[in-house]
Design a protein around this motif. Structure first.
Motif, PDB file in Angstrom:
ATOM      1  N   VAL A 100      -2.725  -5.746  -4.073  1.00  0.00           N
ATOM      2  CA  VAL A 100      -3.596  -5.138  -3.068  1.00  0.00           C
ATOM      3  C   VAL A 100      -5.048  -5.559  -3.277  1.00  0.00           C
ATOM      4  N   SER A 101      -5.454  -5.773  -4.528  1.00  0.00           N
ATOM      5  CA  SER A 101      -6.817  -6.239  -4.800  1.00  0.00           C
ATOM      6  C   SER A 101      -7.056  -7.618  -4.193  1.00  0.00           C
ATOM      7  N   VAL A 102      -6.080  -8.510  -4.365  1.00  0.00           N
ATOM      8  CA  VAL A 102      -6.190  -9.842  -3.758  1.00  0.00           C
ATOM      9  C   VAL A 102      -6.202  -9.721  -2.238  1.00  0.00           C
TER      10      VAL A 102
ATOM     11  N   TRP B   4       0.819  -1.209   0.000  1.00  0.00           N
ATOM     12  CA  TRP B   4       0.000   0.000   0.000  1.00  0.00           C
ATOM     13  C   TRP B   4       0.858   1.266   0.000  1.00  0.00           C
TER      14      TRP B   4
ATOM     15  N   TRP C  37      -2.746 -15.774  -1.143  1.00  0.00           N
ATOM     16  CA  TRP C  37      -1.978 -14.655  -0.600  1.00  0.00           C
ATOM     17  C   TRP C  37      -0.804 -15.147   0.248  1.00  0.00           C
TER      18      TRP C  37
ATOM     19  N   PHE D  10      -1.395  -2.811  -7.586  1.00  0.00           N
ATOM     20  CA  PHE D  10      -2.854  -2.828  -7.505  1.00  0.00           C
ATOM     21  C   PHE D  10      -3.392  -4.254  -7.567  1.00  0.00           C
ATOM     22  N   LEU D  11      -2.737  -5.101  -8.339  1.00  0.00           N
ATOM     23  CA  LEU D  11      -3.150  -6.503  -8.423  1.00  0.00           C
ATOM     24  C   LEU D  11      -2.983  -7.187  -7.073  1.00  0.00           C
TER      25      LEU D  11
ATOM     26  N   TRP E 155       1.564  -1.106 -11.719  1.00  0.00           N
ATOM     27  CA  TRP E 155       0.251  -1.730 -11.877  1.00  0.00           C
ATOM     28  C   TRP E 155       0.142  -3.041 -11.105  1.00  0.00           C
TER      29      TRP E 155
ATOM     30  N   LEU F  27      -7.041  -7.128  -0.252  1.00  0.00           N
ATOM     31  CA  LEU F  27      -8.264  -6.542   0.298  1.00  0.00           C
ATOM     32  C   LEU F  27      -9.451  -7.491   0.161  1.00  0.00           C
ATOM     33  N   SER F  28      -9.445  -8.314  -0.878  1.00  0.00           N
ATOM     34  CA  SER F  28     -10.503  -9.318  -1.025  1.00  0.00           C
ATOM     35  C   SER F  28     -10.441 -10.324   0.121  1.00  0.00           C
TER      36      SER F  28
END
Length: 216
Positions: free
Chosen positions: A61-63, A24, A86, A58-59, A55, A65-66
């Motif tokens: 962090v998306s995993v 982050w 993760w 973001f991939l 980029w 946060l999911s």
């Protein structure tokens, strides 16, 4: 047994939350600081500002946060598989440092931190993968019914605080160049974002607990 299971899940989610800050931070600093900020991370990915492998952050962090969102909101599918993915990503990263012939250091130039992490993270990641596997096996055996967790006022307040920190980061990191304050704000923001998914309980009192209500 339920309390132990809940404690184990919370412990795992806490570790997942901590592991995500290193992803982050470069997202925020790369965006606000621009090309003057050089970063590096997982298996040699890196860049300057929003260039390079930005980029990929973001991939990841998306995993991440999911995993955290689903974990706090009932831990239903596909939470189990995302959690394993993760933790395996963390193990791949820490294993590359653990078996490296060079000593790998974590460096935080802004806050003046530097310490060797190559021999520390790998066994910790292995430990949490084992804990997660134990929790997943137990959870599959229980066959829990789907639980709908309401979105409370506390969740909305946390999200608002999270969004309000962005202008402060713009001021501290971009305008005033107060990097130390900006990093501390980013750490606080990351914690707030994670807490915004937490399943807060409704504090509304039941009729029996309400003032003036008498039970005969």
């Amino acid at each position: 047994m339920k309390k132990r299971s809940n404690f184990l899940l919370r412990l795992i989610l806490l570790y997942v939350m901590v592991s995500g800050f290193t992803f982050w931070l470069p997202i925020i600093r790369g965006f606000f600081d621009g090309s003057s900020y050089t970063w590096s991370g997982w298996l040699g990915i890196g860049g300057s500002g929003i260039y390079g492998d930005y980029w990929l952050l973001f991939l990841f962090v998306s995993v991440l946060l999911s995993v955290i969102f689903l974990g706090w909101r009932g831990a239903q599918k596909p939470f189990h598989w995302l959690l394993l993915i993760w933790l395996l990503l963390l193990i791949i990263e820490s294993a590359s440092m653990f078996f490296s012939t060079e000593t790998i250091y974590f460096k935080g130039d802004t806050l003046g931190t530097e310490f060797a992490i190559g021999n520390i993270l790998f066994p910790i990641d292995i430990l949490f993968l084992c804990l997660a596997t134990i929790w997943i096996i137990r959870d599959f055996k229980k066959k829990r019914p789907k639980e709908k967790i309401p979105w409370m006022k506390s969740n909305r307040v946390m999200l608002i605080i999270f969004l309000l920190i962005f202008p402060l980061q713009l001021i501290t990191l971009r305008v005033l160049d107060y990097d130390q304050i900006g990093v501390i704000l980013t750490l606080f923001q990351w914690i707030i974002l994670n807490l915004s998914f937490y399943p807060y309980k409704n504090k509304t009192k039941s009729p029996e607990q309400s003032p003036g209500h008498t039970v005969f």
